[in-house]
Scaffold this active site. Structure first.
Site, mmCIF file in Angstrom:
data_model
loop_
_atom_site.group_PDB
_atom_site.id
_atom_site.type_symbol
_atom_site.label_atom_id
_atom_site.label_comp_id
_atom_site.label_asym_id
_atom_site.label_seq_id
_atom_site.Cartn_x
_atom_site.Cartn_y
_atom_site.Cartn_z
ATOM 1 N N ARG A 102 0.813 -1.215 0.000
ATOM 2 C CA ARG A 102 0.000 0.000 0.000
ATOM 3 C C ARG A 102 0.848 1.266 0.000
ATOM 4 N NH1 ARG A 102 -3.256 1.592 -2.729
ATOM 5 N NH2 ARG A 102 -4.065 -0.531 -2.579
ATOM 6 N N LYS A 137 3.223 24.346 -1.433
ATOM 7 C CA LYS A 137 1.822 23.896 -1.395
ATOM 8 C C LYS A 137 1.778 22.392 -1.640
ATOM 9 C CE LYS A 137 0.188 28.419 -2.915
ATOM 10 N NZ LYS A 137 -0.470 29.210 -3.979
ATOM 11 N N LYS A 169 7.765 37.969 1.606
ATOM 12 C CA LYS A 169 6.534 38.170 0.849
ATOM 13 C C LYS A 169 5.775 39.390 1.356
ATOM 14 C CE LYS A 169 4.559 34.717 -0.994
ATOM 15 N NZ LYS A 169 3.703 33.545 -1.272
ATOM 16 N N GLU A 202 9.354 39.380 -2.774
ATOM 17 C CA GLU A 202 8.172 39.515 -3.622
ATOM 18 C C GLU A 202 7.909 40.980 -3.931
ATOM 19 O OE1 GLU A 202 3.481 39.224 -2.780
ATOM 20 O OE2 GLU A 202 4.544 37.328 -2.483
ATOM 21 N N ASP A 224 4.967 38.988 -8.701
ATOM 22 C CA ASP A 224 3.737 38.301 -8.314
ATOM 23 C C ASP A 224 2.484 38.969 -8.882
ATOM 24 O OD1 ASP A 224 2.486 36.182 -6.776
ATOM 25 O OD2 ASP A 224 1.737 37.757 -5.470
#
Length: 285
Positions: A102, A137, A169, A202, A224
């Protein structure tokens, strides 16, 4: 970026925890109906189309479960596969094969899906100098597998986590009191801690890019959520002062156009957070 040793440590933790989670105090189904001395053989069967990934990880899983299991590989990581292909055979104690089954399938199906999507994006960039990057992410607990799959698919890894690169950021900038303040504080902190890690900043506008460029020590500027026109202006403005990266909702329909703006990298969370597992099975022979 993290070292090979750090990366392997992450893989070891994934295997150890996944086996603990799945087996607990024993695989009672196999223990009850399969003799301890029984030996068998199984094949990894492809039931889909895409790029295979996770073969080398599967070998590590088999070895962890039972060092005597033997794997005969027919198709390597990064190769295209189609329905009916056999990736490898594994032979040895039947109980051991079933204990590993598995985790091997879950990992390879996920990794192959990511590698397939990455290869698709990378192919869209052919003929440009732009490379596709992953992001943070990722699925909690298996980031190392997902970033490995991106590499197998022809992409490149962004920072692995919060500790191996500084990425200033919008929220950092606002909380720190502005771009220059954030960069100045960051460089002071890195010097005090004797840390040799890269700084990405950023930018939300061309004016912010100009301010970033007034500061030394920035490795890459994250352009961005810019449109194409402003992205081209940003690339011209930055020149060879540092590397450039576009991000922000870039998809298969827009990635080529952003690449043609001249950026060095395009980052896409979709490589890891929006994929469908490749259909694979482990079948007894």
């Amino acid at each position: 970026m993290i070292t090979e040793t750090q990366f392997q440590n992450e893989l070891d933790l994934i295997i150890k925890n996944a086996i603990r989670e799945d087996i607990g105090d024993g695989d009672h189904t196999s223990l009850s109906c399969i003799p301890a001395e029984a030996e068998g053989k199984a094949k990894l069967l492809v039931k889909d189309t895409g790029v295979i990934a996770g073969v080398e990880f599967a070998k590590q899983v088999f070895s962890y479960v039972d060092a005597d299991l033997e794997v005969e590989t027919f198709i390597n990581d990064g190769n295209e596969v189609k329905f009916g292909d056999i990736v490898f055979h594994v032979s040895g104690k039947s109980r051991s094969i079933l204990m590993a089954e598995r985790l091997v399938l879950n990992a390879m199906q996920r990794m192959s899906a990511i590698a397939t999507k990455t290869a698709f994006f990378a192919n869209l960039l052919k003929g440009t100098d732009t490379k596709v990057l992953d992001t943070r992410k990722t699925t909690p607990g298996i980031r190392a597998l997902e970033k490995w799959a991106v590499k197998i698919g022809g992409g490149e890894n962004h920072r692995f986590a919060l500790y191996d690169m500084v990425m200033i950021k919008d929220n950092h900038i606002d909380f720190a009191g502005g771009i220059t303040a954030a960069i100045t504080k960051t460089k002071k902190y890195l010097a005090e801690k004797n840390l040799d890690i890269k700084i990405i900043v950023e930018a939300r506008s061309l004016e912010e890019i100009e301010e970033i460029l007034n500061n030394e020590g920035v490795y890459r500027i994250l352009i961005d959520n810019f449109n194409y026109e402003d992205t081209r202006k940003a690339v011209t403005l930055i020149g060879n002062k540092c590397l450039t990266e576009s991000s922000g909702g870039i998809n298969e329909d827009t990635i080529r156009k952003y690449a043609e703006c001249g950026v060095d990298y395009i980052s896409s969370g979709a490589l890891t957070h929006s994929v469908y597992n490749l259909d694979l099975s482990l079948k007894a022979l």
